[in-house]
Design an enzyme around this catalytic site. Structure first.
Site, PDB file in Angstrom:
ATOM      1  N   ARG A  24      53.478  23.887  15.783  1.00 10.07           N
ATOM      2  CA  ARG A  24      54.719  23.428  15.135  1.00 10.07           C
ATOM      3  C   ARG A  24      54.850  21.908  15.153  1.00 10.07           C
ATOM      4  O   ARG A  24      55.969  21.385  15.228  1.00 10.07           O
ATOM      5  CB  ARG A  24      55.970  24.048  15.797  1.00 10.07           C
ATOM      6  CG  ARG A  24      56.107  25.534  15.603  1.00 10.07           C
ATOM      7  CD  ARG A  24      56.880  25.871  14.338  1.00 10.07           C
ATOM      8  NE  ARG A  24      56.750  27.291  14.049  1.00 10.07           N
ATOM      9  CZ  ARG A  24      57.676  28.198  14.317  1.00 10.07           C
ATOM     10  NH1 ARG A  24      58.815  27.850  14.851  1.00 10.07           N
ATOM     11  NH2 ARG A  24      57.458  29.466  14.013  1.00 10.07           N
ATOM     12  N   ARG A  28      61.186  20.624  13.092  1.00 12.23           N
ATOM     13  CA  ARG A  28      62.527  20.041  13.079  1.00 12.23           C
ATOM     14  C   ARG A  28      62.794  18.969  14.111  1.00 12.23           C
ATOM     15  O   ARG A  28      63.781  18.253  14.013  1.00 12.23           O
ATOM     16  CB  ARG A  28      63.560  21.166  13.234  1.00 12.23           C
ATOM     17  CG  ARG A  28      63.710  22.005  11.995  1.00 12.23           C
ATOM     18  CD  ARG A  28      64.386  23.323  12.290  1.00 12.23           C
ATOM     19  NE  ARG A  28      63.497  24.179  13.061  1.00 12.23           N
ATOM     20  CZ  ARG A  28      63.789  25.425  13.418  1.00 12.23           C
ATOM     21  NH1 ARG A  28      64.957  25.945  13.114  1.00 12.23           N
ATOM     22  NH2 ARG A  28      62.916  26.141  14.096  1.00 12.23           N
ATOM     23  N   ASP A  74      53.893  29.594   6.552  1.00 11.86           N
ATOM     24  CA  ASP A  74      54.460  30.498   7.550  1.00 11.86           C
ATOM     25  C   ASP A  74      53.714  31.823   7.516  1.00 11.86           C
ATOM     26  O   ASP A  74      53.204  32.225   6.462  1.00 11.86           O
ATOM     27  CB  ASP A  74      55.954  30.742   7.304  1.00 11.86           C
ATOM     28  CG  ASP A  74      56.619  31.343   8.531  1.00 11.86           C
ATOM     29  OD1 ASP A  74      56.970  30.576   9.440  1.00 11.86           O
ATOM     30  OD2 ASP A  74      56.740  32.582   8.595  1.00 11.86           O
ATOM     31  N   TYR A 151      57.733  42.130  12.095  1.00 14.19           N
ATOM     32  CA  TYR A 151      58.791  41.562  11.238  1.00 14.19           C
ATOM     33  C   TYR A 151      59.011  42.414   9.986  1.00 14.19           C
ATOM     34  O   TYR A 151      60.144  42.610   9.542  1.00 14.19           O
ATOM     35  CB  TYR A 151      58.436  40.125  10.830  1.00 14.19           C
ATOM     36  CG  TYR A 151      58.511  39.156  11.981  1.00 14.19           C
ATOM     37  CD1 TYR A 151      59.711  38.553  12.324  1.00 14.19           C
ATOM     38  CD2 TYR A 151      57.385  38.853  12.747  1.00 14.19           C
ATOM     39  CE1 TYR A 151      59.794  37.670  13.389  1.00 14.19           C
ATOM     40  CE2 TYR A 151      57.449  37.972  13.812  1.00 14.19           C
ATOM     41  CZ  TYR A 151      58.660  37.385  14.131  1.00 14.19           C
ATOM     42  OH  TYR A 151      58.745  36.526  15.195  1.00 14.19           O
TER      43      TYR A 151
HETATM   44  O1  CP3 Z   1      52.399  25.144  13.622  1.00 11.88           O
HETATM   45  C1  CP3 Z   1      52.690  24.563  12.563  1.00 11.88           C
HETATM   46  O2  CP3 Z   1      53.242  23.437  12.539  1.00 11.88           O
HETATM   47  C2  CP3 Z   1      52.268  25.183  11.248  1.00 11.88           C
HETATM   48  C3  CP3 Z   1      53.252  25.879  10.486  1.00 11.88           C
HETATM   49  C4  CP3 Z   1      53.806  27.148  11.071  1.00 11.88           C
HETATM   50  C5  CP3 Z   1      55.174  27.530  10.937  1.00 11.88           C
HETATM   51  N1  CP3 Z   1      55.329  28.807  11.415  1.00 11.88           N
HETATM   52  C6  CP3 Z   1      56.226  26.700  10.342  1.00 11.88           C
HETATM   53  C7  CP3 Z   1      57.637  27.069  10.589  1.00 11.88           C
HETATM   54  C8  CP3 Z   1      53.156  28.199  11.722  1.00 11.88           C
HETATM   55  C9  CP3 Z   1      51.709  28.289  12.191  1.00 11.88           C
HETATM   56  C10 CP3 Z   1      54.109  29.234  11.913  1.00 11.88           C
HETATM   57  C11 CP3 Z   1      53.775  30.520  12.551  1.00 11.88           C
HETATM   58  C12 CP3 Z   1      54.820  31.521  12.741  1.00 11.88           C
HETATM   59  N2  CP3 Z   1      55.895  31.789  11.937  1.00 11.88           N
HETATM   60  C13 CP3 Z   1      54.799  32.475  13.785  1.00 11.88           C
HETATM   61  C14 CP3 Z   1      53.718  32.611  14.821  1.00 11.88           C
HETATM   62  C15 CP3 Z   1      53.765  31.541  15.843  1.00 11.88           C
HETATM   63  C16 CP3 Z   1      54.930  31.606  16.751  1.00 11.88           C
HETATM   64  O3  CP3 Z   1      55.738  30.662  16.721  1.00 11.88           O
HETATM   65  O4  CP3 Z   1      55.023  32.567  17.541  1.00 11.88           O
HETATM   66  C17 CP3 Z   1      55.942  33.281  13.636  1.00 11.88           C
HETATM   67  C18 CP3 Z   1      56.357  34.417  14.554  1.00 11.88           C
HETATM   68  C19 CP3 Z   1      56.629  32.860  12.455  1.00 11.88           C
HETATM   69  C20 CP3 Z   1      57.835  33.436  11.831  1.00 11.88           C
HETATM   70  C21 CP3 Z   1      58.934  32.468  11.819  1.00 11.88           C
HETATM   71  N3  CP3 Z   1      58.977  31.347  11.012  1.00 11.88           N
HETATM   72  C22 CP3 Z   1      60.125  32.498  12.571  1.00 11.88           C
HETATM   73  C23 CP3 Z   1      60.455  33.557  13.605  1.00 11.88           C
HETATM   74  C24 CP3 Z   1      60.857  31.363  12.215  1.00 11.88           C
HETATM   75  C25 CP3 Z   1      62.243  30.997  12.659  1.00 11.88           C
HETATM   76  C26 CP3 Z   1      62.199  30.399  14.006  1.00 11.88           C
HETATM   77  C27 CP3 Z   1      63.113  29.226  14.116  1.00 11.88           C
HETATM   78  O5  CP3 Z   1      62.813  28.428  15.014  1.00 11.88           O
HETATM   79  O6  CP3 Z   1      64.074  29.080  13.319  1.00 11.88           O
HETATM   80  C28 CP3 Z   1      60.106  30.631  11.273  1.00 11.88           C
HETATM   81  C29 CP3 Z   1      60.502  29.361  10.639  1.00 11.88           C
HETATM   82  C30 CP3 Z   1      59.539  28.226  10.724  1.00 11.88           C
HETATM   83  N4  CP3 Z   1      58.202  28.305  10.520  1.00 11.88           N
HETATM   84  C31 CP3 Z   1      59.875  26.869  10.945  1.00 11.88           C
HETATM   85  C32 CP3 Z   1      58.686  26.121  10.858  1.00 11.88           C
HETATM   86  C33 CP3 Z   1      58.522  24.610  10.959  1.00 11.88           C
HETATM   87  C34 CP3 Z   1      61.283  26.311  11.157  1.00 11.88           C
HETATM   88  C35 CP3 Z   1      61.999  26.468   9.862  1.00 11.88           C
HETATM   89  C36 CP3 Z   1      62.862  25.328   9.433  1.00 11.88           C
HETATM   90  O7  CP3 Z   1      62.381  24.201   9.179  1.00 11.88           O
HETATM   91  O8  CP3 Z   1      64.066  25.594   9.288  1.00 11.88           O
END
Ligand code: CP3
Length: 343
Positions: A24, A28, A74, A151
Site C-alpha cells: 500500500r 491515503r 485492487d 469477498y
Molecule cells: O499495495 C499497493 O499499494 C498496491 C495496490 C493495492 C490496493 N489494494 C490499493 C487499495 C493492493 C495490492 C491491494 C490489495 C487488496 N485489496 C487486498 C489484499 C491485501 C490486503 O491488504 O490484505 C485486499 C483484501 C483488498 C480489498 C480492499 N481494497 C479493501 C478491503 C479495501 C478497503 C480497505 C480500506 O482501508 O478502506 C480496499 C481499498 C484500497 N485498495 C485502497 C487502496 C490504496 C484504499 C482506498 C482509497 O483510496 O479510498
C-alpha cells in the site's frame, strides 16, 4: 544475470542491504495520493484511469526511491470483470453482489470475458514500464482465489470469513465452482499483466490464515501451485511472490509446495523463527509491523534493525507485514528506509 536489487533477491542472492518496498505504498497516508484520488473522483475511477493510476504508482517512488513499484489496482477488480457488481462505501470498505446460489453463479462470465474490463489495468502497466526509473522493479498482483471468494460470497469484508466457510460446508460444488473460475481468471489476468510489462507478480492471500488443515492444502496451497505452474509455463522468467497471510506454521514448506520464488511474511511470525524455518528454502519478504509507521521513534529503528539482522544470512526483501495504514506519518517511512539502507 539480473541487475535490479529486487530481481537479485528473487534469484536467491543474499545482499548486504536488502531491497525495500512497502505494501500500500501508494495510499491515503500520502497527501499527493489523496489529491490524485480527488482528481479521479473516487477509488475505482482511479483504478481504471491508466494515466492517474500510473501517477499514484510513481508517487512513492519519487518521494522515497523504493526498489519496487507495485501496480495501483485492487484484488476486487477481477470479480468485477467476471460480472460481479462492485462499489466502495467511504469509511467502510468494499461491497459486492453476493454469491449464495447457482443462479448467482450463472450470472458470472468466463475467464475469456475479463480483459474488456481489465484493459485499463494493462494500459497502466504499459505506461509504468516506460516511466519507471531503470533500477525500479515493477510488481503486478492479484488476489488469491480464497481471499477474493471471501469477498465475493459475502458481498463485503468479514472478520472471520464466515459466509465463505458456510458455503464451503453447505454447498461444496458451488464453492468449488467459484474457486475454479477465480483460479482460471487469475492466471489470465496475471499473464496479461506480465505481457504488458510486469516483471514480478505477487499473489495476495490475505485470509489464508482462516483455512485450517486440509482446507489450507486444498484452497490455499493447491490454487497457488496451479497458478504458479501455469504462469511459469507461459513466462518462465517472471518471479512470483506468494503471501499466505497469517499462515503461521503453514509458512513452513509453502515455497517448495507451490513453486513461488519468495514467501511474504506477516508480522505474526518472528523473523528469527522465519529465518530458520522459511528462509532456509529461499527468498522471504517482510515483516515489520505497520503500526511502526504510525508510532515511529526508536522502537521503529530497533525493530527494523532486528529484522534486517535476522534475515541477513539469506535472500530478503524488506517490507511491512501488511499494508501501511492511512494514519501513518510519511516521515516514519523515510526513517524505516534510512535504517534499512544505512544501518
Ligand atoms: O499495495 C499497493 O499499494 C498496491 C495496490 C493495492 C490496493 N489494494 C490499493 C487499495 C493492493 C495490492 C491491494 C490489495 C487488496 N485489496 C487486498 C489484499 C491485501 C490486503 O491488504 O490484505 C485486499 C483484501 C483488498 C480489498 C480492499 N481494497 C479493501 C478491503 C479495501 C478497503 C480497505 C480500506 O482501508 O478502506 C480496499 C481499498 C484500497 N485498495 C485502497 C487502496 C490504496 C484504499 C482506498 C482509497 O483510496 O479510498
Amino acid at each position: 544475470m539480473a541487475q535490479k536489487t529486487i530481481l537479485r533477491a528473487l534469484a536467491g542472492e543474499t545482499q548486504d542491504v536488502p531491497p525495500i518496498w512497502m505494501m500500500r505504498q501508494a495510499g491515503r497516508y500520502l497527501p499527493e495520493y489523496r489529491a490524485t484520488r480527488a482528481e479521479a473522483g473516487d477509488f475505482l475511477k482511479l483504478c481504471y484511469n491508466p494515466e492517474l493510476a500510473a501517477e499514484v504508482t510513481l508517487q512513492p517512488i519519487r518521494r522515497y526511491g523504493f526498489d519496487a513499484a507495485i501496480l495501483f489496482a485492487d484484488i476486487l477488480l477481477l470479480p468485477q470483470a467476471l460480472g460481479a457488481d462492485l462499489w466502495f462505501v467511504t469509511g467502510e470498505g468494499p461491497r459486492l453482489s453476493t454469491i449464495t446460489s447457482d443462479a448467482d453463479f450463472a450470472k458470472l462470465g468466463t475467464k475469456d470475458d475479463i480483459h474488456k474490463t481489465l484493459n485499463p489495468v494493462y494500459e497502466t502497466v504499459k505506461i509504468l514500464s516506460k516511466e519507471l526509473p531503470k533500477e525500479t522493479t515493477l510488481i503486478g498482483f492479484a488476489g488469491m482465489p480464497w481471499t477474493v471468494a471471501t469477498y465475493m460470497i459475502a458481498g463485503r469484508g468479514t472478520p472471520d470469513q464466515g459466509p465463505a466457510h458456510a458455503l464451503k460446508a453447505e454447498n461444496r460444488p458451488l464453492f468449488d465452482k467459484v474457486m475454479d473460475i477465480l483460479t482460471e481468471g487469475t492466471i489470465e489476468y496475471l499473464s496479461m499483466q506480465i505481457e504488458a510489462g510486469a516483471e514480478v507478480v505477487k499473489l495476495f492471500d490475505s485470509w489464508a490464515g482462516s483455512l485450517k488443515g486440509e482446507d489450507f492444502d486444498r484452497y490455499a496451497l493447491e490454487p497457488a501451485q496451479k497458478i504458479t505452474a501455469e504462469l511459469k509455463a507461459r513466462h518462465p522468467n517472471t518471479p512470483i511472490i506468494g503471501f499466505p497471510r497469517e499462515a503461521g506454521e503453514r509458512y513452513i514448506g509453502f515455497g517448495k509446495a507451490t513453486g513461488v520464488d519468495c514467501v511474504a511474511l506477516d508480522n505474526s511470525v518472528s523473523p528469527e523463527w522465519a529465518a530458520s524455518n522459511v528462509q532456509v528454502d529461499g527468498c522471504v519478504q517482510g515483516n515489520l509491523k505497520s503500526s511502526h509507521m504510525v508510532t515511529g521513534g526508536q522502537d521503529l529503528v530497533n525493530e527494523t534493525r532486528a529484522i534486517v539482522k535476522a534475515f541477513s544470512g539469506g535472500p530478503h526483501i524488506f517490507n511491512l507485514g501488511h499494508g501501511i495504514t492511512p494514519d501513518a506519518d510519511p516521515e516514519n517511512v523515510q526513517l524505516m528506509i534510512d535504517t534499512v539502507r544505512n544501518g
